[in-house]
Design an enzyme around this catalytic site. Structure first.
Site, PDB file in Angstrom:
ATOM      1  N   LYS A  73       0.831  -1.212   0.000  1.00 38.76           N
ATOM      2  CA  LYS A  73       0.000   0.000   0.000  1.00 38.76           C
ATOM      3  C   LYS A  73       0.859   1.253   0.000  1.00 38.76           C
ATOM      4  O   LYS A  73       0.641   2.175  -0.788  1.00 38.76           O
ATOM      5  CB  LYS A  73      -0.912   0.000   1.242  1.00 38.76           C
ATOM      6  CG  LYS A  73      -1.533   1.357   1.548  1.00 38.76           C
ATOM      7  CD  LYS A  73      -2.446   1.323   2.747  1.00 38.76           C
ATOM      8  CE  LYS A  73      -1.839   1.749   4.048  1.00 38.76           C
ATOM      9  NZ  LYS A  73      -1.547   3.179   4.204  1.00 38.76           N
ATOM     10  N   ASN A  74       1.846   1.283   0.885  1.00 38.84           N
ATOM     11  CA  ASN A  74       2.594   2.529   1.062  1.00 38.84           C
ATOM     12  C   ASN A  74       3.622   2.773  -0.042  1.00 38.84           C
ATOM     13  O   ASN A  74       4.229   3.840  -0.098  1.00 38.84           O
ATOM     14  CB  ASN A  74       3.236   2.590   2.453  1.00 38.84           C
ATOM     15  CG  ASN A  74       2.163   2.804   3.514  1.00 38.84           C
ATOM     16  OD1 ASN A  74       1.045   3.199   3.190  1.00 38.84           O
ATOM     17  ND2 ASN A  74       2.495   2.534   4.761  1.00 38.84           N
ATOM     18  N   ARG A 123      -9.127   0.065   3.720  1.00 39.49           N
ATOM     19  CA  ARG A 123      -8.210   1.044   3.127  1.00 39.49           C
ATOM     20  C   ARG A 123      -6.867   0.411   2.771  1.00 39.49           C
ATOM     21  O   ARG A 123      -6.179   0.879   1.876  1.00 39.49           O
ATOM     22  CB  ARG A 123      -7.943   2.177   4.134  1.00 39.49           C
ATOM     23  CG  ARG A 123      -9.112   3.106   4.317  1.00 39.49           C
ATOM     24  CD  ARG A 123      -8.741   4.228   5.229  1.00 39.49           C
ATOM     25  NE  ARG A 123      -7.407   4.700   4.865  1.00 39.49           N
ATOM     26  CZ  ARG A 123      -6.627   5.428   5.637  1.00 39.49           C
ATOM     27  NH1 ARG A 123      -7.035   5.770   6.829  1.00 39.49           N
ATOM     28  NH2 ARG A 123      -5.454   5.824   5.231  1.00 39.49           N
ATOM     29  N   ARG A 136      -0.062  14.841  13.067  1.00 40.19           N
ATOM     30  CA  ARG A 136       0.694  14.376  11.898  1.00 40.19           C
ATOM     31  C   ARG A 136       1.040  15.588  11.030  1.00 40.19           C
ATOM     32  O   ARG A 136       0.431  15.818   9.979  1.00 40.19           O
ATOM     33  CB  ARG A 136      -0.107  13.319  11.125  1.00 40.19           C
ATOM     34  CG  ARG A 136      -0.359  12.077  11.970  1.00 40.19           C
ATOM     35  CD  ARG A 136      -1.086  11.002  11.201  1.00 40.19           C
ATOM     36  NE  ARG A 136      -0.242  10.323  10.245  1.00 40.19           N
ATOM     37  CZ  ARG A 136      -0.674   9.359   9.428  1.00 40.19           C
ATOM     38  NH1 ARG A 136      -1.939   8.994   9.459  1.00 40.19           N
ATOM     39  NH2 ARG A 136       0.153   8.779   8.592  1.00 40.19           N
ATOM     40  N   CYS A 174      -5.511   8.025   8.906  1.00 40.87           N
ATOM     41  CA  CYS A 174      -5.736   7.486  10.250  1.00 40.87           C
ATOM     42  C   CYS A 174      -5.322   8.491  11.308  1.00 40.87           C
ATOM     43  O   CYS A 174      -4.341   9.211  11.147  1.00 40.87           O
ATOM     44  CB  CYS A 174      -4.932   6.198  10.436  1.00 40.87           C
ATOM     45  SG  CYS A 174      -5.583   4.807   9.507  1.00 40.87           S
ATOM     46  N   ASP A 228       3.764   0.485  12.051  1.00 41.34           N
ATOM     47  CA  ASP A 228       2.532  -0.089  11.487  1.00 41.34           C
ATOM     48  C   ASP A 228       2.300  -1.532  11.915  1.00 41.34           C
ATOM     49  O   ASP A 228       1.309  -2.150  11.517  1.00 41.34           O
ATOM     50  CB  ASP A 228       2.548   0.019   9.951  1.00 41.34           C
ATOM     51  CG  ASP A 228       2.450   1.467   9.494  1.00 41.34           C
ATOM     52  OD1 ASP A 228       2.012   2.309  10.295  1.00 41.34           O
ATOM     53  OD2 ASP A 228       2.827   1.758   8.341  1.00 41.34           O
TER      54      ASP A 228
HETATM   55  N1  EPU Z   1       6.637  14.264  10.899  1.00 45.35           N
HETATM   56  C1  EPU Z   1       6.868  15.586  11.178  1.00 45.35           C
HETATM   57  N2  EPU Z   1       6.800  16.484  10.144  1.00 45.35           N
HETATM   58  C2  EPU Z   1       6.528  16.111   8.872  1.00 45.35           C
HETATM   59  C3  EPU Z   1       6.295  14.763   8.592  1.00 45.35           C
HETATM   60  C4  EPU Z   1       6.360  13.846   9.634  1.00 45.35           C
HETATM   61  O1  EPU Z   1       7.115  15.970  12.316  1.00 45.35           O
HETATM   62  O2  EPU Z   1       6.493  16.991   7.991  1.00 45.35           O
HETATM   63  C5  EPU Z   1       6.722  13.270  11.995  1.00 45.35           C
HETATM   64  C6  EPU Z   1       5.401  12.543  12.201  1.00 45.35           C
HETATM   65  O3  EPU Z   1       4.561  13.261  13.061  1.00 45.35           O
HETATM   66  C7  EPU Z   1       5.860  11.242  12.797  1.00 45.35           C
HETATM   67  C8  EPU Z   1       7.191  10.996  12.083  1.00 45.35           C
HETATM   68  O4  EPU Z   1       7.613  12.259  11.585  1.00 45.35           O
HETATM   69  O5  EPU Z   1       6.120  11.421  14.164  1.00 45.35           O
HETATM   70  C9  EPU Z   1       7.130  10.013  10.949  1.00 45.35           C
HETATM   71  O6  EPU Z   1       6.089  10.358  10.043  1.00 45.35           O
HETATM   72  P1  EPU Z   1       6.143   9.971   8.500  1.00 45.35           P
HETATM   73  O7  EPU Z   1       6.162  11.223   7.705  1.00 45.35           O
HETATM   74  O8  EPU Z   1       7.241   8.999   8.309  1.00 45.35           O
HETATM   75  O9  EPU Z   1       4.758   9.254   8.311  1.00 45.35           O
HETATM   76  P2  EPU Z   1       3.690   9.441   7.160  1.00 45.35           P
HETATM   77  O10 EPU Z   1       4.367   9.728   5.862  1.00 45.35           O
HETATM   78  O11 EPU Z   1       2.610  10.355   7.612  1.00 45.35           O
HETATM   79  C10 EPU Z   1       3.772   6.968   6.415  1.00 45.35           C
HETATM   80  C11 EPU Z   1       2.771   5.880   6.181  1.00 45.35           C
HETATM   81  C12 EPU Z   1       2.235   5.396   7.516  1.00 45.35           C
HETATM   82  C13 EPU Z   1       3.375   4.935   8.387  1.00 45.35           C
HETATM   83  C14 EPU Z   1       4.443   6.023   8.514  1.00 45.35           C
HETATM   84  C15 EPU Z   1       5.681   5.568   9.262  1.00 45.35           C
HETATM   85  C16 EPU Z   1       1.769   6.392   4.052  1.00 45.35           C
HETATM   86  C17 EPU Z   1       0.615   6.908   3.286  1.00 45.35           C
HETATM   87  N3  EPU Z   1       1.686   6.409   5.370  1.00 45.35           N
HETATM   88  O12 EPU Z   1       3.081   8.000   7.082  1.00 45.35           O
HETATM   89  O13 EPU Z   1       1.400   4.294   7.187  1.00 45.35           O
HETATM   90  O14 EPU Z   1       2.881   4.642   9.668  1.00 45.35           O
HETATM   91  O15 EPU Z   1       4.844   6.457   7.209  1.00 45.35           O
HETATM   92  O16 EPU Z   1       6.266   4.472   8.637  1.00 45.35           O
HETATM   93  O17 EPU Z   1       2.750   5.945   3.481  1.00 45.35           O
HETATM   94  C18 EPU Z   1      -0.269   2.718   7.615  1.00 45.35           C
HETATM   95  O18 EPU Z   1       0.059   2.165   6.558  1.00 45.35           O
HETATM   96  O19 EPU Z   1      -1.066   2.202   8.440  1.00 45.35           O
HETATM   97  C19 EPU Z   1       0.279   4.028   7.923  1.00 45.35           C
HETATM   98  C20 EPU Z   1      -0.233   4.805   8.832  1.00 45.35           C
END
Ligand code: EPU
Length: 428
Positions: free
Chosen positions: A22-23, A397, A122, A117, A305
């Site tokens: 998915k990701n 999802r 975030r 989610c 995850d």
């Molecule tokens: N963060 C910041 N600033 C930013 C971006 C992130 O402070 O601009 C912080 C977040 O708050 C968090 C950490 O950095 O504490 C990591 O966040 P990340 O950006 O890596 O997460 P994401 O891109 O929002 C993706 C996946 C998530 C998965 C995370 C971590 C997608 C669409 N989502 O989220 O997937 O948990 O990386 O691996 O790719 C899931 O599949 O269930 C899911 C939630």
């Protein structure tokens, strides 16, 4: 309303095939917008976040054709930037990748703030920092990200936190910037590497993906290609956990065992037998589930995850385990649901203290988010009695045919449609 009903107490036995990640699929599909040509993407999971991504692309003028259940053709030659449909975009987290894709191709983007989610704050400040460093002007107001750039100019970007979304988004935009961009403190997840491989297949010049320093030499044009998505490491980990929790013997196929190392190691520490083959992993219960401590961390650490699925598994272990979350600040909302089944868990800050071996039985519960939802399925399959899970749209999802796949390996699980009270009154 749809529900999943599980009657527990049956070990999972047999072979289960993992779908595409998915990701990885979400950014790759949305990045086809930055490619003004035709792309054929294979091994695409059949999940609602992907249908939504394709709907968004269609609304932006891409021609979408499903060539088979898991292969899609996206022709984005006639697409237009700056018209992302808010009602669709706000439903999913990954829609923020439209900003990188639109900026890269048109030098402008106007995208509703992402949904997804809820497990705490975030922010997307690092994405914005990256786009600004590339020379874009960004305004976030009235629920939209408004981005404009006369020219995107390659530069060095140091992320303050390791962010999967930020790394991917900036990589998509920088693929078509002028000059070279270097991302430092980049996320190293396999889906970051997969996106880089996809873009490179389209003619981008990206090196270092999978390390903490990624170098992107911008190109003027990205061409079409055929590309197959990697297997979903979290779906694989979920089935591995389910095999362990139910005392079963599962062969999980279409996996990259290297991606599973942190999960395999924890299961082995718990006493579960793991056999790695080239592209499959066998998970064999030994009848023992030892207590362990787990702490989530960016890849190659233990994935956030997999936190809820392990939360469910540790309820069955022989002692007290500590499960510490270090990525998101509110990932333990599922704990209240496990408690309805009789689990004994105390959350203290970022750590859940889980007293395993309590008497648990099926109960009505909610999927409070995607991974929390499958944790309810795992617990429900492992314990006696009937578990009814609501809000299963979260599960859909991210899991391709989870009910069918689990039934095929012996689970007593089904999806039912229950008329909700309001509809029932109306109908009568
Ligand atoms: N963060 C910041 N600033 C930013 C971006 C992130 O402070 O601009 C912080 C977040 O708050 C968090 C950490 O950095 O504490 C990591 O966040 P990340 O950006 O890596 O997460 P994401 O891109 O929002 C993706 C996946 C998530 C998965 C995370 C971590 C997608 C669409 N989502 O989220 O997937 O948990 O990386 O691996 O790719 C899931 O599949 O269930 C899911 C939630």
């Amino acid at each position: 309303m749809e529900k999943i009903i599980v009657n527990g107490g049956r070990p999972l036995v047999g072979s289960v095939e993992v779908s595409g990640s998915k990701n990885a699929a979400i950014p790759i599909i949305l990045a086809t917008l930055a490619v003004d040509d035709v792309c054929v993407i294979e091994n695409v999971p059949s999940i609602s976040d992907i249908s939504l991504s394709l709907e968004i692309l269609a609304a932006m003028g891409c021609r979408i054709r499903m060539l088979s259940r898991n292969t899609v053709e996206v022709d984005s030659r006639g697409a237009k930037g700056g018209i992302s449909p808010y009602e669709l975009v706000r439903k999913m987290r990954g829609s923020y990748y439209l900003v990188g894709a639109e900026l890269g191709r048109w030098g402008k983007a106007y995208v509703g703030l992402p949904g997804g989610c809820d497990f705490g704050v975030r922010p997307i400040d690092q994405h914005i920092k990256g786009f600004k460093a590339l020379g874009a002007q960004i305004n976030v107001e009235s629920g939209y990200i408004d981005a404009k750039a006369d020219t995107l100019q390659g530069t060095s970007i140091y992320f303050d936190v390791e962010t999967v979304g930020g790394t991917i988004n900036v990589m998509i935009a920088a693929a078509r910037a002028k000059g070279t961009t270097i991302i430092e403190n980049a996320a190293r997840e396999p889906h970051v590497v997969d996106l880089a491989n996809f873009l490179n297949t389209c003619g981008a010049k990206i090196t270092g993906a999978g390390t903490d320093t990624i170098k992107i030499k911008g190109v003027d044009h990205l061409c079409g290609c055929t590309y197959a998505i990697i297997p979903d490491m979290i779906e694989a980990g979920t089935y591995m956990c389910a095999a362990a929790a139910t005392g079963g013997h599962l062969k999980v196929t279409n996996v990259i065992p290297k991606h599973m190392e942190s999960v395999s190691a924890k299961l082995e520490e718990m006493g579960v037998k793991i056999i790695e083959n080239d592209d499959s992993i066998e998970v064999i219960s030994t009848g023992v589930l030892n207590r362990v401590n787990v702490k989530t961390a960016p890849y190659p650490g233990f994935p956030t995850d997999m936190n809820p699925q392990f939360g469910a598994l540790l309820c069955l272990a022989n002692g007290v385990s500590c499960l510490t979350e270090s990525i998101f600040n509110n990932r333990f909302r599922y704990v209240e649901e496990l408690k309805r089944m009789g689990a004994s868990i105390k959350v203290d800050g970022a750590t859940a203290i889980i007293e395993g071996g309590q008497s648990m039985s099926g109960a009505p519960v909610k999927a409070v988010d995607l991974r929390a939802g499958v944790a309810m399925i795992i617990a429900g399959m492992a314990i006696k009695g009937r578990t009814e899970i609501e809000d299963i749209h979260y599960i859909e999802r991210g899991y391709d045919d989870v009910v069918g796949k689990l039934r095929a390996v012996g689970a007593d699980i089904k999806k039912v449609i229950v008329p909700d009270a309001a509809q029932f009154e109306k109908a009568n």
